[in-house]
Design an enzyme around this catalytic site. Structure first.
Site, PDB file in Angstrom:
ATOM      1  N   ARG A   8     -13.420  -1.224  -2.521  1.00  0.00           N
ATOM      2  CA  ARG A   8     -13.674  -0.527  -1.262  1.00  0.00           C
ATOM      3  C   ARG A   8     -14.890  -1.141  -0.583  1.00  0.00           C
ATOM      4  O   ARG A   8     -15.790  -1.662  -1.226  1.00  0.00           O
ATOM      5  CB  ARG A   8     -13.863   0.972  -1.505  1.00  0.00           C
TER       6      ARG A   8
ATOM      7  N   TYR B  43       0.652   4.414  -2.447  1.00  0.00           N
ATOM      8  CA  TYR B  43      -0.401   5.411  -2.199  1.00  0.00           C
ATOM      9  C   TYR B  43      -0.103   6.205  -0.932  1.00  0.00           C
ATOM     10  O   TYR B  43      -0.070   7.443  -0.949  1.00  0.00           O
ATOM     11  CB  TYR B  43      -1.754   4.703  -2.082  1.00  0.00           C
TER      12      TYR B  43
ATOM     13  N   ARG C 101       0.815  -1.214   0.000  1.00  0.00           N
ATOM     14  CA  ARG C 101       0.000   0.000   0.000  1.00  0.00           C
ATOM     15  C   ARG C 101       0.854   1.272   0.000  1.00  0.00           C
ATOM     16  O   ARG C 101       0.321   2.384  -0.065  1.00  0.00           O
ATOM     17  CB  ARG C 101      -0.900   0.030   1.245  1.00  0.00           C
TER      18      ARG C 101
END
Length: 324
Positions: free
Chosen positions: A188, A147, A144
């Site tokens: 999401r 980001y 991750r």
């Protein structure tokens, strides 16, 4: 009557960007929407194209852009793990090179510029709820990181331009936001649960369902961003923009099941790497400085979002919808 401004919105055809363009046009401004359509979609702004005050430009912010504008909202960057992990190098470039290019443009034009940062700058937080003064707990080399660290570096650049060039900057740290125009396959949690429930598929919860998130409805978030942009030059942020209402994944899944009337069952899967256990904004600064608080209860916002996805799935047009 507000003075009409020329406003650039990068990532303007995305989930958040399209709502921002819409609101700014409604306020009487001229809007230039820039997007490379990696996750954004023309469908999100198709209803705005006939407006003479709206202009749509296909462009990648990792390359310089030469325009004349009064304000810049920099929203360009894929925001869901599925999309930003697809091409992690490009994700970091979008955050870092994109920030450099937009800051350079703002410097030349003496324009005000807002960075759409993220709660992900806090990483897997040791502080709960998260306050703006918290420096975060971020893995710099995980899946991750493209980001998280890209957005952290963008904030660094914004504050260096502010200190070095007296640039008028605003930094908003956006917490989980949901609503119509989210991509149905963006991974999401809100879109996942709703699409699974509408298809009567198993609702997949990662971990044991006790991890929490705070969900802000898109209309409330856009109000917060515009309120921040309209503050005096002394206000730079960063300011948390999100809904402090905290829900477990299990509570969210059960509410989605109730509102959709779905026959779906809940299935538990292993937790992804670096997935934060808790995410909740402390919005006392937003309340004090912006006079802003979110107004849309989760049940009401989910109802509108479910109606959108229901229409989308029944029209079989899901391939044309896009995320932030």
């Amino acid at each position: 009557m507000q003075h009409s401004k020329q406003i650039l919105v990068t990532g303007g055809a995305g989930f958040l960007g399209s709502f921002l363009c819409e609101r700014l046009l409604a306020q009487g401004h001229e809007v230039i929407c820039v997007d490379n359509f990696f996750t954004g979609s023309r469908w999100n702004v198709a209803h705005l194209v006939s407006n003479p005050a709206f202009e749509l430009i296909r462009h990648d912010v990792t390359f310089p852009l030469y325009l004349e504008v009064d304000e810049i909202y920099n929203l360009a960057c894929p925001a869901s793990p599925v999309h930003y992990q697809h091409d992690p190098v490009q994700t970091t470039k979008t955050s870092v090179h994109g920030a450099i290019n937009m800051l350079g443009l703002a410097k030349r034009l003496k324009a005000k510029i807002l960075q759409a940062s993220t709660s992900e700058v806090y990483g897997s937080p040791d502080m709960h709820p998260q306050q703006e003064g918290y420096w975060g707990n971020v893995n710099p080399i995980g899946p991750r990181s493209c980001y998280d660290e890209g957005k952290r570096c963008a904030e660094t650049l914004f504050f260096d331009y502010w200190r070095q060039h007296a640039l008028r900057i605003k930094v908003a740290r956006i917490f989980n936001t949901y609503g119509p125009r989210m991509h149905p396959d963006d991974g999401r949690v809100v879109s996942n649960f709703i699409v699974q429930a509408l298809r009567n598929q198993s609702i997949t919860i990662y971990g044991d369902g006790t991890q929490t998130r705070s969900f802000c409805y898109v209309d409330d978030l856009i109000t917060g961003l515009i309120s921040l942009m309209e503050t005096s030059d002394e206000v730079t942020g960063p300011i948390n923009i999100g809904n402090p209402g905290e829900f477990t994944m299990l509570e969210l899944a059960e509410l989605v099941l109730e509102l959709t009337g779905s026959r779906s069952k809940i299935e538990f899967l292993p937790l992804p790497i670096d997935d934060p256990r808790q995410r909740q904004p402390d919005i006392s600064v937003a309340k004090d400085v912006l006079g802003w608080t979110p107004r849309t209860p989760l049940r009401e916002g989910l109802g509108k979002t479910i109606a959108y996805f229901d229409g989308l799935l029944s029209s079989n047009r899901s391939g044309h919808v896009a995320a932030e």
